[in-house]
Design a protein around this motif. Sequence first.
Motif, PDB file in Angstrom:
ATOM      1  N   ARG A  68       0.838  -1.204   0.000  1.00 54.40           N
ATOM      2  CA  ARG A  68       0.000   0.000   0.000  1.00 54.40           C
ATOM      3  C   ARG A  68       0.872   1.254   0.000  1.00 54.40           C
ATOM      4  O   ARG A  68       1.830   1.344   0.776  1.00 54.40           O
ATOM      5  N   ALA A  69       0.533   2.192  -0.863  1.00 52.32           N
ATOM      6  CA  ALA A  69       1.125   3.525  -0.812  1.00 52.32           C
ATOM      7  C   ALA A  69       0.094   4.441  -0.161  1.00 52.32           C
ATOM      8  O   ALA A  69      -0.970   4.687  -0.732  1.00 52.32           O
ATOM      9  N   ALA A  70       0.374   4.900   1.052  1.00 54.66           N
ATOM     10  CA  ALA A  70      -0.602   5.639   1.845  1.00 54.66           C
ATOM     11  C   ALA A  70      -0.581   7.128   1.534  1.00 54.66           C
ATOM     12  O   ALA A  70       0.398   7.667   0.998  1.00 54.66           O
ATOM     13  N   ALA A  71      -1.664   7.802   1.905  1.00 59.51           N
ATOM     14  CA  ALA A  71      -1.808   9.229   1.613  1.00 59.51           C
ATOM     15  C   ALA A  71      -0.809  10.074   2.384  1.00 59.51           C
ATOM     16  O   ALA A  71      -0.528  11.220   1.997  1.00 59.51           O
ATOM     17  N   ASP A  72      -0.248   9.551   3.474  1.00 62.32           N
ATOM     18  CA  ASP A  72       0.704  10.334   4.268  1.00 62.32           C
ATOM     19  C   ASP A  72       2.139  10.228   3.748  1.00 62.32           C
ATOM     20  O   ASP A  72       3.065  10.715   4.382  1.00 62.32           O
ATOM     21  N   GLY A  73       2.321   9.563   2.598  1.00 66.39           N
ATOM     22  CA  GLY A  73       3.652   9.452   2.015  1.00 66.39           C
ATOM     23  C   GLY A  73       4.405   8.204   2.421  1.00 66.39           C
ATOM     24  O   GLY A  73       5.567   8.027   2.033  1.00 66.39           O
ATOM     25  N   SER A  74       3.772   7.322   3.175  1.00 65.20           N
ATOM     26  CA  SER A  74       4.430   6.095   3.591  1.00 65.20           C
ATOM     27  C   SER A  74       4.081   4.944   2.656  1.00 65.20           C
ATOM     28  O   SER A  74       3.055   4.960   1.988  1.00 65.20           O
ATOM     29  N   VAL A  75       4.950   3.951   2.631  1.00 66.92           N
ATOM     30  CA  VAL A  75       4.712   2.722   1.880  1.00 66.92           C
ATOM     31  C   VAL A  75       4.666   1.569   2.880  1.00 66.92           C
ATOM     32  O   VAL A  75       5.559   1.431   3.713  1.00 66.92           O
ATOM     33  N   TRP A  76       3.609   0.777   2.794  1.00 71.01           N
ATOM     34  CA  TRP A  76       3.434  -0.386   3.648  1.00 71.01           C
ATOM     35  C   TRP A  76       3.587  -1.643   2.798  1.00 71.01           C
ATOM     36  O   TRP A  76       3.116  -1.698   1.669  1.00 71.01           O
ATOM     37  N   ARG A  77       4.208  -2.661   3.337  1.00 72.72           N
ATOM     38  CA  ARG A  77       4.228  -3.957   2.676  1.00 72.72           C
ATOM     39  C   ARG A  77       4.317  -5.068   3.717  1.00 72.72           C
ATOM     40  O   ARG A  77       4.838  -4.843   4.818  1.00 72.72           O
ATOM     41  N   THR A  78       3.775  -6.220   3.367  1.00 72.10           N
ATOM     42  CA  THR A  78       3.843  -7.374   4.246  1.00 72.10           C
ATOM     43  C   THR A  78       4.732  -8.431   3.613  1.00 72.10           C
ATOM     44  O   THR A  78       4.851  -8.501   2.390  1.00 72.10           O
ATOM     45  N   SER A  79       5.343  -9.243   4.444  1.00 72.23           N
ATOM     46  CA  SER A  79       6.220 -10.306   3.964  1.00 72.23           C
ATOM     47  C   SER A  79       6.132 -11.501   4.892  1.00 72.23           C
ATOM     48  O   SER A  79       5.874 -11.359   6.097  1.00 72.23           O
ATOM     49  N   ARG A  80       6.360 -12.674   4.316  1.00 72.72           N
ATOM     50  CA  ARG A  80       6.511 -13.872   5.130  1.00 72.72           C
ATOM     51  C   ARG A  80       8.001 -14.163   5.183  1.00 72.72           C
ATOM     52  O   ARG A  80       8.581 -14.708   4.252  1.00 72.72           O
ATOM     53  N   THR A  81       8.636 -13.767   6.259  1.00 70.85           N
ATOM     54  CA  THR A  81      10.079 -13.876   6.414  1.00 70.85           C
ATOM     55  C   THR A  81      10.452 -15.227   7.023  1.00 70.85           C
ATOM     56  O   THR A  81       9.587 -15.959   7.515  1.00 70.85           O
ATOM     57  N   PRO A  82      11.729 -15.571   7.048  1.00 67.72           N
ATOM     58  CA  PRO A  82      12.142 -16.809   7.724  1.00 67.72           C
ATOM     59  C   PRO A  82      11.785 -16.820   9.206  1.00 67.72           C
ATOM     60  O   PRO A  82      11.664 -17.890   9.813  1.00 67.72           O
ATOM     61  N   ALA A  83      11.585 -15.621   9.793  1.00 66.18           N
ATOM     62  CA  ALA A  83      11.213 -15.532  11.212  1.00 66.18           C
ATOM     63  C   ALA A  83       9.710 -15.507  11.419  1.00 66.18           C
ATOM     64  O   ALA A  83       9.249 -15.527  12.564  1.00 66.18           O
ATOM     65  N   GLY A  84       8.948 -15.430  10.325  1.00 70.21           N
ATOM     66  CA  GLY A  84       7.497 -15.378  10.443  1.00 70.21           C
ATOM     67  C   GLY A  84       6.936 -14.167   9.725  1.00 70.21           C
ATOM     68  O   GLY A  84       7.667 -13.386   9.101  1.00 70.21           O
ATOM     69  N   PRO A  85       5.618 -13.975   9.804  1.00 73.23           N
ATOM     70  CA  PRO A  85       4.994 -12.852   9.099  1.00 73.23           C
ATOM     71  C   PRO A  85       5.394 -11.514   9.697  1.00 73.23           C
ATOM     72  O   PRO A  85       5.635 -11.399  10.902  1.00 73.23           O
TER      73      PRO A  85
END
Length: 344
Positions: A68-85
Motif C-alpha cells: 500500500r502507498a498511503a496518503a501520508d507518504g508512507s509505503v506499507w508492505r507485508t512479507s513472510r520472512t524466515p522468522a514469520g509474518p
Amino acid sequence: MAGRFAPRPTRTTVRGGHVVVPGGAGIPRQADAGAGPARVRTYVPDGPLDLGLVLGPLRRGPGDPTFRAAADGSVWRTSRTPAGPGTLRVRAYGGEVRGEAWGPGAEWLLERLPELLGAADDPAAFVPRHRLVAVTRHRRPGLRLTRTGLVLESLIPSVLEQKVTTVEAYRAWRSLVRRFGEPAPGPAGVGAAGEPRMFVMPDARSWALIPSWEWHRAGVDDKRASTILRAVRVAARLEQAVGMPAEAAQARLEVVPGVGPWTSAEVVQRSHGAADAVTVGDLHLPGIVGWALAGERGADDAVMLRLLEAYAGQRHRAVRLILLSGRTPARRAPRMPVGDIGRL
C-alpha cells in the motif's frame, strides 16, 4: 515490475514503472496505538531515493493486499520472512528513511531495510549509451534496485502472471492472498485509519493445501496452479537461492517444471536486485526496447538482447529506464481479452 506512464498499461510496463507515493511533510506520525508497539529503524541513504521507484516493482497491481502507498507518504508492505509474518512501514523525510515493523518478522525486515531500499545496488556502475536512457536517468535520480532477500513472495505472483492479462493475474493474487493468507501484524491487519486490511501471503504448506476448485474460482488454470504447487514443495531449497549469484539462482528456479527464463528473471530482479537479469519471452518488452533504442517496433528477443549488449551487467536497469521514459510504439492490435475461468 509497477508504475505508470500515459500509454497503454501492459503487464510489462506496469511491472517496470513507478508507484505514486503521495508527498507528506514533517516527521511521520507514529502508527496507531493499540496495534502493539512497532520496532523502529532509521536509515540514511547515500544518495537520492524515490520510494515509489524502488519499491514499486513489489506491488502486484491496484488493491494488492500485501502492498500500500498511503496518503501520508508512507509505503506499507507485508512479507513472510524466515522468522514469520511481518509488516513494514517505510517513510522518507528530511534525507532519512524511517522504518517501522510489526510481527515475528519485524527484526528480520528492519535488519534488511537498507538492501530493500537499494543499499546493495550501485547506480554509478551504469553508463548510458543512448540519449533517451541518459535523459530518463537524469530525470529519475532516485531509482535504485530493491533486494528483498525472499524468493517465494516473488515467484508465486510471477507464475500467476504467466501468459494472461495483468487484470487476470492481479485478480488471482488478490483473491488467493485474502482468502488463504493471514491478517498483517500491526495496524495494517485491522484496517486502521479507514484503510483496507492488509494480508500476509500464505506459507508454503497453506499454498499446497488450496483445493483445486479454489484455484479455479480465482481464475488460475491447472498449468499455473500445478507450477506453484511444485514450487512450494521445494520452497526451502528455492529460498536458499538468495545466497547464490543471480544466474545460479535462476538455474535453480528453472529446475521446477513450469518455471522458465521469463519467470526466473522476474524473481531475481526482486529477490536479488539483479541489475543484469533481462526478462525474455515477454509479449511486449522486445517491441518496447526495440522501438525506444532503434525504432524497431517488431523486435524480438534476439534483437532486444543485441540492442542491450551495450549495457552488459546493467541490462535490467537499462530496461527499467526505457520503460520509465514512456517511449512506446503505438498499438497495432486490440488488447488481449480478459478471461475469467472462475465463471466456467
